[in-house]
Motif scaffolding. Structure first.
Motif, mmCIF file in Angstrom:
data_model
loop_
_atom_site.group_PDB
_atom_site.id
_atom_site.type_symbol
_atom_site.label_atom_id
_atom_site.label_comp_id
_atom_site.label_asym_id
_atom_site.label_seq_id
_atom_site.Cartn_x
_atom_site.Cartn_y
_atom_site.Cartn_z
ATOM 1 N N GLU A 205 74.233 54.414 85.854
ATOM 2 C CA GLU A 205 72.777 54.460 85.762
ATOM 3 C C GLU A 205 72.208 53.129 85.289
ATOM 4 O O GLU A 205 71.152 52.684 85.769
ATOM 5 N N LEU A 206 72.881 52.484 84.339
ATOM 6 C CA LEU A 206 72.410 51.201 83.847
ATOM 7 C C LEU A 206 72.464 50.146 84.945
ATOM 8 O O LEU A 206 71.530 49.335 85.091
ATOM 9 N N THR A 207 73.536 50.150 85.734
ATOM 10 C CA THR A 207 73.660 49.190 86.834
ATOM 11 C C THR A 207 72.544 49.386 87.859
ATOM 12 O O THR A 207 71.922 48.421 88.321
ATOM 13 N N LYS A 208 72.292 50.648 88.220
ATOM 14 C CA LYS A 208 71.215 50.938 89.163
ATOM 15 C C LYS A 208 69.859 50.535 88.606
ATOM 16 O O LYS A 208 69.021 49.976 89.330
ATOM 17 N N LEU A 209 69.664 50.778 87.318
ATOM 18 C CA LEU A 209 68.385 50.459 86.688
ATOM 19 C C LEU A 209 68.153 48.952 86.651
ATOM 20 O O LEU A 209 67.056 48.473 86.962
ATOM 21 N N ILE A 210 69.180 48.203 86.296
ATOM 22 C CA ILE A 210 69.049 46.740 86.248
ATOM 23 C C ILE A 210 68.750 46.198 87.640
ATOM 24 O O ILE A 210 67.873 45.335 87.815
ATOM 25 N N SER A 211 69.467 46.697 88.655
ATOM 26 C CA SER A 211 69.229 46.257 90.029
ATOM 27 C C SER A 211 67.822 46.623 90.480
ATOM 28 O O SER A 211 67.121 45.818 91.095
ATOM 29 N N PHE A 212 67.404 47.833 90.170
ATOM 30 C CA PHE A 212 66.072 48.312 90.562
ATOM 31 C C PHE A 212 64.983 47.452 89.933
ATOM 32 O O PHE A 212 64.015 47.067 90.591
ATOM 33 N N VAL A 213 65.141 47.128 88.658
ATOM 34 C CA VAL A 213 64.136 46.348 87.934
ATOM 35 C C VAL A 213 64.111 44.900 88.421
ATOM 36 O O VAL A 213 63.043 44.304 88.581
ATOM 37 N N LYS A 214 65.284 44.304 88.685
ATOM 38 C CA LYS A 214 65.328 42.917 89.142
ATOM 39 C C LYS A 214 64.613 42.742 90.467
ATOM 40 O O LYS A 214 63.981 41.724 90.727
ATOM 41 N N GLU A 215 64.706 43.760 91.347
ATOM 42 C CA GLU A 215 64.042 43.688 92.648
ATOM 43 C C GLU A 215 62.525 43.784 92.527
ATOM 44 O O GLU A 215 61.795 43.364 93.408
ATOM 45 N N ARG A 216 62.073 44.364 91.396
ATOM 46 C CA ARG A 216 60.639 44.649 91.264
ATOM 47 C C ARG A 216 60.104 44.175 89.922
ATOM 48 O O ARG A 216 59.243 44.809 89.330
ATOM 49 N N ASN A 217 60.611 43.084 89.438
ATOM 50 C CA ASN A 217 60.251 42.630 88.101
ATOM 51 C C ASN A 217 59.166 41.570 88.097
ATOM 52 O O ASN A 217 58.934 40.911 87.096
ATOM 53 N N GLU A 218 58.514 41.353 89.233
ATOM 54 C CA GLU A 218 57.466 40.335 89.283
ATOM 55 C C GLU A 218 56.143 40.911 88.823
ATOM 56 O O GLU A 218 55.848 42.089 89.042
ATOM 57 N N THR A 219 55.349 40.077 88.178
ATOM 58 C CA THR A 219 54.028 40.505 87.746
ATOM 59 C C THR A 219 53.120 40.661 88.960
ATOM 60 O O THR A 219 53.039 39.780 89.805
ATOM 61 N N VAL A 220 52.442 41.783 89.029
ATOM 62 C CA VAL A 220 51.584 42.081 90.179
ATOM 63 C C VAL A 220 50.142 42.178 89.695
ATOM 64 O O VAL A 220 49.831 42.921 88.766
ATOM 65 N N SER A 221 49.267 41.403 90.325
ATOM 66 C CA SER A 221 47.856 41.456 89.958
ATOM 67 C C SER A 221 47.216 42.722 90.515
ATOM 68 O O SER A 221 47.796 43.412 91.351
ATOM 69 N N LEU A 222 46.009 42.998 90.058
ATOM 70 C CA LEU A 222 45.291 44.166 90.553
ATOM 71 C C LEU A 222 45.051 44.054 92.060
ATOM 72 O O LEU A 222 45.181 45.035 92.795
ATOM 73 N N LYS A 223 44.727 42.831 92.531
ATOM 74 C CA LYS A 223 44.500 42.625 93.959
ATOM 75 C C LYS A 223 45.769 42.881 94.753
ATOM 76 O O LYS A 223 45.743 43.547 95.797
ATOM 77 N N GLN A 224 46.890 42.356 94.256
ATOM 78 C CA GLN A 224 48.160 42.592 94.935
ATOM 79 C C GLN A 224 48.516 44.077 94.937
ATOM 80 O O GLN A 224 49.027 44.605 95.917
ATOM 81 N N MET A 225 48.240 44.740 93.830
ATOM 82 C CA MET A 225 48.541 46.159 93.717
ATOM 83 C C MET A 225 47.783 46.958 94.769
ATOM 84 O O MET A 225 48.331 47.833 95.436
ATOM 85 N N LEU A 226 46.504 46.626 94.939
ATOM 86 C CA LEU A 226 45.671 47.355 95.891
ATOM 87 C C LEU A 226 45.978 46.969 97.334
ATOM 88 O O LEU A 226 45.664 47.717 98.257
ATOM 89 N N CYS A 227 46.589 45.788 97.541
ATOM 90 C CA CYS A 227 46.927 45.350 98.892
ATOM 91 C C CYS A 227 48.208 45.993 99.411
ATOM 92 O O CYS A 227 48.428 46.057 100.619
ATOM 93 N N ALA A 228 49.071 46.446 98.504
ATOM 94 C CA ALA A 228 50.325 47.084 98.916
ATOM 95 C C ALA A 228 50.036 48.484 99.442
ATOM 96 O O ALA A 228 49.441 49.312 98.751
ATOM 97 N N ALA A 229 50.453 48.762 100.667
ATOM 98 C CA ALA A 229 50.117 50.024 101.326
ATOM 99 C C ALA A 229 50.621 51.231 100.546
ATOM 100 O O ALA A 229 49.904 52.227 100.390
ATOM 101 N N GLY A 230 51.868 51.155 100.048
ATOM 102 C CA GLY A 230 52.436 52.277 99.313
ATOM 103 C C GLY A 230 51.686 52.572 98.027
ATOM 104 O O GLY A 230 51.444 53.736 97.680
ATOM 105 N N THR A 231 51.291 51.509 97.332
ATOM 106 C CA THR A 231 50.555 51.694 96.084
ATOM 107 C C THR A 231 49.161 52.246 96.344
ATOM 108 O O THR A 231 48.663 53.089 95.594
#
Length: 454
Positions: A205-231
């Motif tokens: 679980e720790l390995t999966k969590l570290i991998s998951f977080v590293k892929e998505r660890n960038e700071t996202v602005s409000l504009k970027q958040m609203l531009c992402a279709a899934g979000t």
């Protein structure tokens, strides 16, 4: 869960105490309070929750989840202290506003903590404990407030957040937060506390969590958040579910509980009526905690909305014919039966699933901010309905309000069928991939131009 129980006691306080405050025996100087002041005592809670949601978000992101958990207790303690010492309506209003801040804080904190610590197979059950213990706290307030004095109630209630803080001492920080901060050793200790001594499970679980977080660890602005279709899709789902919860008519139904029992010819006292309703809410919440990880979120939403719509249509029809002068005395059992089914239905599906799904459908780097937006909108809608329901009732009539709420439930069910994903026993990555149309979501937040192209 103890904090949710405390929140429930704050919510339920008004039912037994407002009649006292509006009587000649009011403990507040200046005599009985008016109906307008009474409505503000309920509405100010919502404004407190609205303020607390973004404030506690900042605290949870800049300090830690657990530190935020400790601070959840502060508004509850302060609120009860102010109620004890209050000699004027102004102080009482401030107390209710601060108590609402505690309710807003626990919704945010519980949503984050549960989703960041629970395993996929039990996430639904643990997430349902927030409304379950809130309803337990409401029932506690109904029962206690019916048999003890104004001040005794406050002295008893102030002990609840104290017990909560003591219990929180033993809980660990969430492993997700620790991994985001690069504290992998502490994250491993946290997982060992949460998962037991299964070393392989913890390591995996720790390995999966570290991998998951590293892929998505960038700071996202409000504009970027609203531009992402899934979000965007997740945000729409969260907001619509929050609106579904508020526009299903729960405030109107609870406001007219005593009237409905009286219309049915029941000789139950107002206190007994509210206790019965609180018991039904608790039973529905308990059933939900058992079914969420078995039946699934989506089916409970559908059943809940359809059952509420049917009950509201029947209630609206009953009051319509009664107001037209028809003899409905032989159908006195009908509104009571509909009320009972309605209360169980909302506690079974719409109430718990709204909070649980909202915490399950956002990417980690936007989850806190997105949940804050959804919960803030929910508190604002609650305030509007609580403050202006009387005006709506005057314009449409009670039956018109019930039919309008029934229409909202039907629309909520349709939206559930079309747009809400089933999240039962699914990993976050699979849920997020579905919301993003099957694309690799880890690549959607790497740069603004990539988001725009998605």
């Amino acid at each position: 869960n103890i904090a949710a129980f405390s929140s429930g006691s704050v919510v339920g306080w008004s039912s037994p105490m407002l009649p006292l405050l509006q009587s000649d025996e009011s403990p507040i100087s200046g005599g009985p309070i008016s109906n307008d002041v009474g409505s503000w005592l309920g509405s100010l809670m919502c404004l407190g929750g609205l303020l607390a949601t973004p404030m506690y978000l900042l605290i949870s992101d800049h300090f830690s989840r657990k530190f935020t958990g400790y601070l959840v207790a502060v508004p509850f303690v302060v609120s009860w202290i102010l109620i004890i010492i209050a000699t004027s309506v102004d102080v009482l209003c401030i107390a209710r506003f601060i108590g609402g801040m505690g309710s807003g804080a626990i919704i945010l904190f519980a949503s984050l903590y549960v989703t960041e610590t629970a395993q996929d197979t039990v996430r639904g059950a643990l997430g349902s404990y927030l409304p379950l213990f809130t309803n337990a706290g409401i029932l506690f307030a109904y029962i206690t407030g019916s048999y003890v004095s104004y001040y005794t109630f406050a002295y008893i209630a102030i002990a609840i957040p104290v017990v909560y803080v003591v219990g929180l001492i033993w809980l660990p920080e969430t492993p997700n937060y620790l991994v985001y901060r690069g504290k992998y050793a502490e994250a491993e200790r946290s997982l060992r506390w949460l998962r037991g001594k299964d070393d392989k499970l913890v390591e995996l679980e720790l390995t999966k969590l570290i991998s998951f977080v590293k892929e998505r660890n960038e700071t996202v602005s409000l504009k970027q958040m609203l531009c992402a279709a899934g979000t965007r899709r997740a945000l729409i789902i969260g907001i619509v579910l929050a609106a579904n919860l508020q526009f299903c008519g729960i405030f109107a139904i609870l406001s007219y509980t005593v009237n409905i029992f009286q219309e049915a010819g029941s000789d139950l006292s107002p206190n007994v009526s509210t206790i019965l309703i609180g018991t039904l809410q608790l039973c529905g919440s308990y059933a939900s905690s058992l079914l969420l990880d078995k039946a699934g979120r989506k089916i409970l939403l559908l059943i809940s909305n359809f059952c509420m719509a049917i009950c509201l249509l029947i209630l609206g029809g009953y009051f319509f014919f009664k107001n037209q002068g028809s003899d409905v005395s032989n159908f006195g059992w009908l509104p009571v039966g509909c009320l009972s089914v309605y209360i169980v239905a909302i506690a079974l599906g719409v109430a718990p699933v709204t909070f649980l799904l909202t915490a399950e459908i956002f990417e980690p780097q936007v989850k806190s901010r997105a949940i804050t937006i959804v919960i803030s909108i929910m508190w604002f809608l609650t305030f509007l309905i609580g403050k202006f329901y009387t005006n709506l009732s005057d314009a449409l009539g009670i039956h018109g309000c019930y039919w309008a709420f029934a229409a909202c439930c039907i629309l909520g069910a349709i939206f559930t069928i079309v747009s809400v994903p089933e999240t039962k026993n699914r990993s976050y990555s699979s849920i997020l991939t579905e919301l993003n149309g099957g694309k690799d979501i880890s690549k959607l937040n790497t740069a603004p131009n990539e988001i725009d192209n998605s």
